[in-house]
Design a protein around this motif. Structure first.
Motif, PDB file in Angstrom:
ATOM      1  N   VAL A 173      -6.938  13.464  -2.444  1.00  0.00           N
ATOM      2  CA  VAL A 173      -7.358  13.676  -1.055  1.00  0.00           C
ATOM      3  C   VAL A 173      -7.030  12.468  -0.178  1.00  0.00           C
ATOM      4  O   VAL A 173      -6.637  12.614   0.980  1.00  0.00           O
ATOM      5  CB  VAL A 173      -8.868  13.990  -0.989  1.00  0.00           C
ATOM      6  CG1 VAL A 173      -9.368  14.017   0.450  1.00  0.00           C
ATOM      7  CG2 VAL A 173      -9.156  15.317  -1.677  1.00  0.00           C
ATOM      8  N   ALA A 257      -9.240  -1.457   2.079  1.00  0.00           N
ATOM      9  CA  ALA A 257      -8.617  -1.708   3.393  1.00  0.00           C
ATOM     10  C   ALA A 257      -7.290  -2.432   3.221  1.00  0.00           C
ATOM     11  O   ALA A 257      -6.287  -2.081   3.855  1.00  0.00           O
ATOM     12  CB  ALA A 257      -9.569  -2.515   4.271  1.00  0.00           C
ATOM     13  N   LYS A 260      -4.737   0.118   1.865  1.00  0.00           N
ATOM     14  CA  LYS A 260      -4.261   1.071   2.868  1.00  0.00           C
ATOM     15  C   LYS A 260      -3.301   0.395   3.842  1.00  0.00           C
ATOM     16  O   LYS A 260      -2.298   0.982   4.255  1.00  0.00           O
ATOM     17  CB  LYS A 260      -5.447   1.690   3.615  1.00  0.00           C
ATOM     18  CG  LYS A 260      -6.205   2.708   2.783  1.00  0.00           C
ATOM     19  CD  LYS A 260      -7.511   3.120   3.443  1.00  0.00           C
ATOM     20  CE  LYS A 260      -7.361   4.316   4.355  1.00  0.00           C
ATOM     21  NZ  LYS A 260      -8.677   4.786   4.876  1.00  0.00           N
ATOM     22  N   ALA A 261      -3.598  -0.855   4.190  1.00  0.00           N
ATOM     23  CA  ALA A 261      -2.720  -1.573   5.122  1.00  0.00           C
ATOM     24  C   ALA A 261      -1.327  -1.741   4.520  1.00  0.00           C
ATOM     25  O   ALA A 261      -0.316  -1.598   5.208  1.00  0.00           O
ATOM     26  CB  ALA A 261      -3.315  -2.935   5.467  1.00  0.00           C
ATOM     27  N   GLN A 262      -1.286  -2.026   3.220  1.00  0.00           N
ATOM     28  CA  GLN A 262       0.007  -2.229   2.549  1.00  0.00           C
ATOM     29  C   GLN A 262       0.727  -0.912   2.273  1.00  0.00           C
ATOM     30  O   GLN A 262       1.920  -0.799   2.510  1.00  0.00           O
ATOM     31  CB  GLN A 262      -0.215  -2.943   1.197  1.00  0.00           C
ATOM     32  CG  GLN A 262      -0.521  -4.422   1.312  1.00  0.00           C
ATOM     33  CD  GLN A 262       0.713  -5.239   1.657  1.00  0.00           C
ATOM     34  OE1 GLN A 262       1.810  -4.921   1.206  1.00  0.00           O
ATOM     35  NE2 GLN A 262       0.540  -6.251   2.479  1.00  0.00           N
ATOM     36  N   ALA A 263      -0.009   0.055   1.760  1.00  0.00           N
ATOM     37  CA  ALA A 263       0.625   1.250   1.205  1.00  0.00           C
ATOM     38  C   ALA A 263       0.527   2.473   2.104  1.00  0.00           C
ATOM     39  O   ALA A 263       1.253   3.447   1.909  1.00  0.00           O
ATOM     40  CB  ALA A 263       0.013   1.568  -0.158  1.00  0.00           C
ATOM     41  N   GLY A 264      -0.380   2.445   3.078  1.00  0.00           N
ATOM     42  CA  GLY A 264      -0.555   3.640   3.900  1.00  0.00           C
ATOM     43  C   GLY A 264      -0.816   4.848   3.017  1.00  0.00           C
ATOM     44  O   GLY A 264      -1.593   4.781   2.072  1.00  0.00           O
ATOM     45  N   SER A 265      -0.092   5.935   3.290  1.00  0.00           N
ATOM     46  CA  SER A 265      -0.336   7.150   2.508  1.00  0.00           C
ATOM     47  C   SER A 265       0.418   7.134   1.183  1.00  0.00           C
ATOM     48  O   SER A 265       0.439   8.127   0.461  1.00  0.00           O
ATOM     49  CB  SER A 265       0.073   8.381   3.311  1.00  0.00           C
ATOM     50  OG  SER A 265       1.430   8.246   3.687  1.00  0.00           O
ATOM     51  N   GLN A 266       1.022   5.993   0.856  1.00  0.00           N
ATOM     52  CA  GLN A 266       1.569   5.844  -0.500  1.00  0.00           C
ATOM     53  C   GLN A 266       0.477   5.419  -1.479  1.00  0.00           C
ATOM     54  O   GLN A 266       0.693   5.342  -2.676  1.00  0.00           O
ATOM     55  CB  GLN A 266       2.696   4.809  -0.501  1.00  0.00           C
ATOM     56  CG  GLN A 266       3.906   5.275   0.305  1.00  0.00           C
ATOM     57  CD  GLN A 266       5.004   4.249   0.313  1.00  0.00           C
ATOM     58  OE1 GLN A 266       4.763   3.053   0.501  1.00  0.00           O
ATOM     59  NE2 GLN A 266       6.225   4.700   0.104  1.00  0.00           N
ATOM     60  N   GLY A 307       8.798   7.021  -2.741  1.00  0.00           N
ATOM     61  CA  GLY A 307       9.975   7.876  -2.841  1.00  0.00           C
ATOM     62  C   GLY A 307      11.223   7.124  -3.236  1.00  0.00           C
ATOM     63  O   GLY A 307      12.295   7.719  -3.365  1.00  0.00           O
ATOM     64  N   ILE A 316       4.612  -3.191  -4.024  1.00  0.00           N
ATOM     65  CA  ILE A 316       3.455  -2.889  -3.170  1.00  0.00           C
ATOM     66  C   ILE A 316       2.158  -3.172  -3.921  1.00  0.00           C
ATOM     67  O   ILE A 316       1.253  -3.827  -3.414  1.00  0.00           O
ATOM     68  CB  ILE A 316       3.503  -1.418  -2.700  1.00  0.00           C
ATOM     69  CG1 ILE A 316       4.698  -1.202  -1.773  1.00  0.00           C
ATOM     70  CG2 ILE A 316       2.195  -1.037  -2.006  1.00  0.00           C
ATOM     71  CD1 ILE A 316       4.969   0.262  -1.442  1.00  0.00           C
TER      72      ILE A 316
ATOM     73  N   PRO B 234      -3.893   3.012   8.987  1.00  0.00           N
ATOM     74  CA  PRO B 234      -3.392   1.633   8.962  1.00  0.00           C
ATOM     75  C   PRO B 234      -2.279   1.489   9.996  1.00  0.00           C
ATOM     76  O   PRO B 234      -1.483   2.411  10.187  1.00  0.00           O
ATOM     77  CB  PRO B 234      -2.821   1.477   7.549  1.00  0.00           C
ATOM     78  CG  PRO B 234      -3.389   2.590   6.748  1.00  0.00           C
ATOM     79  CD  PRO B 234      -3.701   3.701   7.702  1.00  0.00           C
ATOM     80  N   ALA B 261      12.489  12.709   1.181  1.00  0.00           N
ATOM     81  CA  ALA B 261      12.460  12.317  -0.231  1.00  0.00           C
ATOM     82  C   ALA B 261      12.352  10.805  -0.369  1.00  0.00           C
ATOM     83  O   ALA B 261      11.632  10.281  -1.213  1.00  0.00           O
ATOM     84  CB  ALA B 261      13.708  12.827  -0.943  1.00  0.00           C
ATOM     85  N   GLN B 262      13.067  10.090   0.496  1.00  0.00           N
ATOM     86  CA  GLN B 262      13.054   8.623   0.442  1.00  0.00           C
ATOM     87  C   GLN B 262      11.766   8.040   1.024  1.00  0.00           C
ATOM     88  O   GLN B 262      11.164   7.149   0.443  1.00  0.00           O
ATOM     89  CB  GLN B 262      14.241   8.055   1.234  1.00  0.00           C
ATOM     90  CG  GLN B 262      15.581   8.181   0.541  1.00  0.00           C
ATOM     91  CD  GLN B 262      15.725   7.175  -0.594  1.00  0.00           C
ATOM     92  OE1 GLN B 262      15.244   6.052  -0.519  1.00  0.00           O
ATOM     93  NE2 GLN B 262      16.365   7.606  -1.680  1.00  0.00           N
ATOM     94  N   SER B 265       5.760  10.158   3.903  1.00  0.00           N
ATOM     95  CA  SER B 265       5.097  10.153   5.212  1.00  0.00           C
ATOM     96  C   SER B 265       5.350   8.843   5.952  1.00  0.00           C
ATOM     97  O   SER B 265       4.760   8.600   6.999  1.00  0.00           O
ATOM     98  CB  SER B 265       3.601  10.370   5.028  1.00  0.00           C
ATOM     99  OG  SER B 265       3.096   9.394   4.154  1.00  0.00           O
ATOM    100  N   GLY B 307       4.014  -0.346   5.869  1.00  0.00           N
ATOM    101  CA  GLY B 307       2.915  -1.298   5.936  1.00  0.00           C
ATOM    102  C   GLY B 307       3.284  -2.662   5.389  1.00  0.00           C
ATOM    103  O   GLY B 307       2.460  -3.578   5.384  1.00  0.00           O
ATOM    104  N   THR B 308       4.525  -2.796   4.928  1.00  0.00           N
ATOM    105  CA  THR B 308       4.912  -4.049   4.257  1.00  0.00           C
ATOM    106  C   THR B 308       5.764  -4.932   5.169  1.00  0.00           C
ATOM    107  O   THR B 308       5.235  -5.770   5.885  1.00  0.00           O
ATOM    108  CB  THR B 308       5.653  -3.724   2.953  1.00  0.00           C
ATOM    109  OG1 THR B 308       6.662  -2.736   3.216  1.00  0.00           O
ATOM    110  CG2 THR B 308       4.673  -3.155   1.918  1.00  0.00           C
TER     111      THR B 308
END
Lengths: 487, 487
Positions: A173, A257, A260-266, A307, A316, B234, B261-262, B265, B307-308
């Protein structure tokens, strides 16, 4: 609709009588004898909830093979005031999908609506029927190099119809949203038999009201979901998983926090568990090893999915942990050195419920808080539980990134299971009071069903409850569809 | 609710009479004389839609300062059968928010409800009132190092209440979703005056029906949104923007799949525009230069946000373009060498509507298709438009990643603007027929309002229309809230 029907939407329809044999025959004729189960042995899998909290009886289990048959069944049910209980994979945890003891509730199993109608990789969409098992959707998406992200323990047996009717959550989620967020279009049969065909695969569509969300999460009380168009996502090329030891939930929140700042939705997972649950796992799961060199008060399972490349994923994760160490948030951490180890880390998380069983009875809560308040909640709820039942063993774990904590409490060592479980509601009252005070939810991802039906008016305002009842009365004037669930 | 009221939900309420002076006085007393605008000059900004398609008159513009005042106004309106037209920043494009010519419609402006109530960076949430200007939410999020992603041309003057009531789209939908996807909780006043306070900031909450989506996108016809809890994200640390030349929309679609793919989001924009619009821009925007060395049939604006680091963003973009060249999809491409150039690239995109005006009249369509069908749609719709009006200049552009194309057609060079615009509906019929046939939407992100009200029954099934009308009749039995919009 009259104001009295708003106040008591089912007054006219309750209690439902046990359907007469000739009426059962009319329902059975719609699906054909072969798919109308009246033998108790054939019915058994449809009557018992897997946690054994609910067991019911039914005159017949109907297994329609088409949306048209579902529509016929509901039309007849509304005409005759017959109660229908829709059921998917029967993996629900709140008593929504099993019939009661009255013998008046007919089970409508969607299991035969199990076709994957269309896979559209270029449009990142897949059209499935309600009875498709979640794992099969994962497989179909994988076959076209896509991801369907909904991930939960029961995915081998739960069906997408149930997932959508209960707005399932799970471990993905934080990156992909709840089940309702994964839906582009929906096909629903109303309690009165009309078919609402909204199987559109559009990313933007403001042509009139969006009615699908009315049915998503309504636990089969407003309509029966028969098919859906779901979002697909790019399949991550590389993942990195780490187990991280932290001193407190507050430190975990600060690390969240940073992550999330580094990876976002990754950032595709950020799960928390207490030391006690790690000890349960080591004690009861053959070959399970302590994930960190020294015991830590709290453990996090952090997953990064990208990706591009393994290197990018690792970079990351290392940046997150490095910042976490520097900020004094991370005490110890280990990255999965192999696919095998990554699976072991996830096994630790997925066995959380299983290992609790081995330690005796558990009183469970499925709550959510505003994410920032999770540490404060745990600081209040853990001692509150311990003072209500001395020596009980709180094992709160779950999806910190979503503010969703499974606040479970295992019985004291050597205590009598039944005596402990007898205090379930007493414990609920203590925990839920804290949740309500902090603006949280007492039904985060498992829903309301029958288990929490009586609690709902305590956590929703009068106008909200009234509007829910008006919606129910409008869509299901006879109150034939899953009565006594949610409302 | 009676079946006749389903068929004609507003029969009892329509047509509304011009309110008598004493009734106007009662409404005005709720907000105070200072905030009840009866002078035509004071009213002007509230009466004209900026595209000049709609201009109306009103006995009074009410500017309440609290949710309680909004509730009082709606209660009185329901009791007296007085029509209310809610309005935010008056930037809508379909006639939903301006009163009609009858003089019977009172404008309810939410502009004074403009407080940002709470900013919660740890929980990635912000609580705002309906009248807050979108740009101010961006600023507030930025101040706590967060992003509120909703991005659209009118963001300097549109208000969040209108954005949510119309489920606004914009350029960030591909990564962050539509406006409805950015909402955690909602405060709504029903047409009868009840306040539904759903201002919860939970990521997971299955305690009863999710009713907020009923109001999101309903264009102020089912309730008046007074406040919302919105998701924050973020703030990207680095961006990379490229302009890419491709031969065909089909090639663009293949490149989109490569890019997703790369980047997943982290792909935050994927916009398409034809050569003709680039030429319009070069002709009419001082200092606008041809973005690529040689003219290309189609241009893409592609944005990556991470974010990086800048290096990471550039690496992802270069990987996408490299694969695109290898696959023969990309003819030419240029990366923004500076912030200035990045802004120029975006300016090219944001001025698309402006430069069309300079070329004369435009017949516009706001349509969406299943993403995979966009190239096929353009292959059919462009020649269809050209054969209906010889020498007309189709300039379809928009959000390829969402399947949302603004299929606009600029008048032939030297043609008479009025004569050309007189064929608006004729052209709509041709284009919308193709859209409907391909399972698309004729109201993708701008909504229905009055502009497309008569088209809605043509693109929604009987049962869907009936359910919409039942919802409207249930929530607004007197039909006083924004009648004649949507339904």
């Amino acid at each position: 609709m009259s104001s009295s029907s708003v106040a008591h939407p089912f007054a006219s329809a309750q209690p439902h009588a046990v359907p007469a044999a000739d009426l059962i025959a009319r329902f059975s004729a719609i699906v054909g004898e072969k798919y109308a189960l009246t033998d108790v042995n054939d019915q058994k899998p449809y009557l018992i909830e897997w946690r054994d909290l609910y067991e019911g009886v039914t005159p017949v289990v109907l297994r329609p093979g088409t949306t048209a048959e579902v529509a016929e069944i509901l039309k007849l049910a509304s005409e005759t005031g017959t109660t229908i209980v829709p059921q998917g994979g029967n993996t629900g945890l709140v008593g929504a999908q099993v019939p009661d003891q009255s013998g008046s509730e007919i089970v409508l199993s969607l299991g035969r609506l199990n076709r994957i109608r269309h896979v559209d990789p270029a449009g990142d969409a897949i059209t499935v029927e309600a009875g498709v098992i979640l794992d099969n959707i994962h497989t179909a998406a994988d076959a076209v190099d896509r991801l369907f992200p909904l991930t939960l323990g029961a995915q081998g047996s739960c069906t997408i119809g149930g997932n959508l009717a209960s707005n399932a959550g799970g471990t993905a989620v934080i990156a992909y949203g709840n089940a309702r967020d994964l839906v582009l279009g929906l096909e629903v049969v109303l309690p009165t038999g009309e078919v609402i065909d909204g199987l559109r695969s559009l990313r933007k569509d403001n042509a009139g009201y969006d009615m699908k969300h009315l049915f998503l999460g309504s636990e089969g009380t407003l309509g029966v979901i028969t098919a859906a168009v779901l979002k697909l996502f790019p399949k991550p090329r590389a993942k990195e998983v780490a187990v991280v030891g932290v001193e407190t939930p507050a430190a975990a929140l600060e690390l969240l926090a940073l992550a999330k700042a580094q990876a976002g939705s990754q950032l595709t997972a950020f799960e928390i568990m207490p030391r006690r649950l790690v000890e349960f796992s080591i004690a009861h799961i053959p070959g399970m090893r302590d994930p960190l060199t020294t015991p830590q008060p709290w453990y996090l399972l952090v997953e990064i999915s990208v990706g591009t490349s393994e290197e990018a994923a690792r970079a990351i994760m290392e940046a997150i942990l490095e910042q976490g160490f520097e900020a004094g948030l991370v005490i110890d951490a280990t990255l999965a050195a192999s696919l095998k180890q990554r699976d072991d880390f996830w096994k630790l998380r997925h066995e959380m419920s299983g290992v609790q069983k081995m330690e005796g009875g558990s009183i469970k809560h499925d709550v959510s808080l505003p994410v920032a308040l999770v540490p404060a909640f745990l600081e209040r709820a853990i001692p509150a539980a311990e003072s209500l039942i001395p020596n009980c063993r709180p094992v709160p774990f779950g999806h910190l990134g979503d503010g969703n904590i499974h606040f479970n409490i295992t019985q004291p060592i050597g205590a009598d299971k039944a005596t402990f479980l007898a205090r379930w509601e007493e414990m609920n009252a203590v925990v839920h009071a804290i949740v309500a005070e902090m603006g949280g939810s007492i039904a985060a991802e498992h829903g309301v069903g029958r288990l929490k039906r009586d609690l709902l008016p305590g956590v929703r305002s009068g106008p909200e409850m009234a509007l829910m009842r008006r919606l129910k009365a409008m869509l299901d004037p006879k109150g034939i569809l899953n009565p006594g669930r949610v409302l």
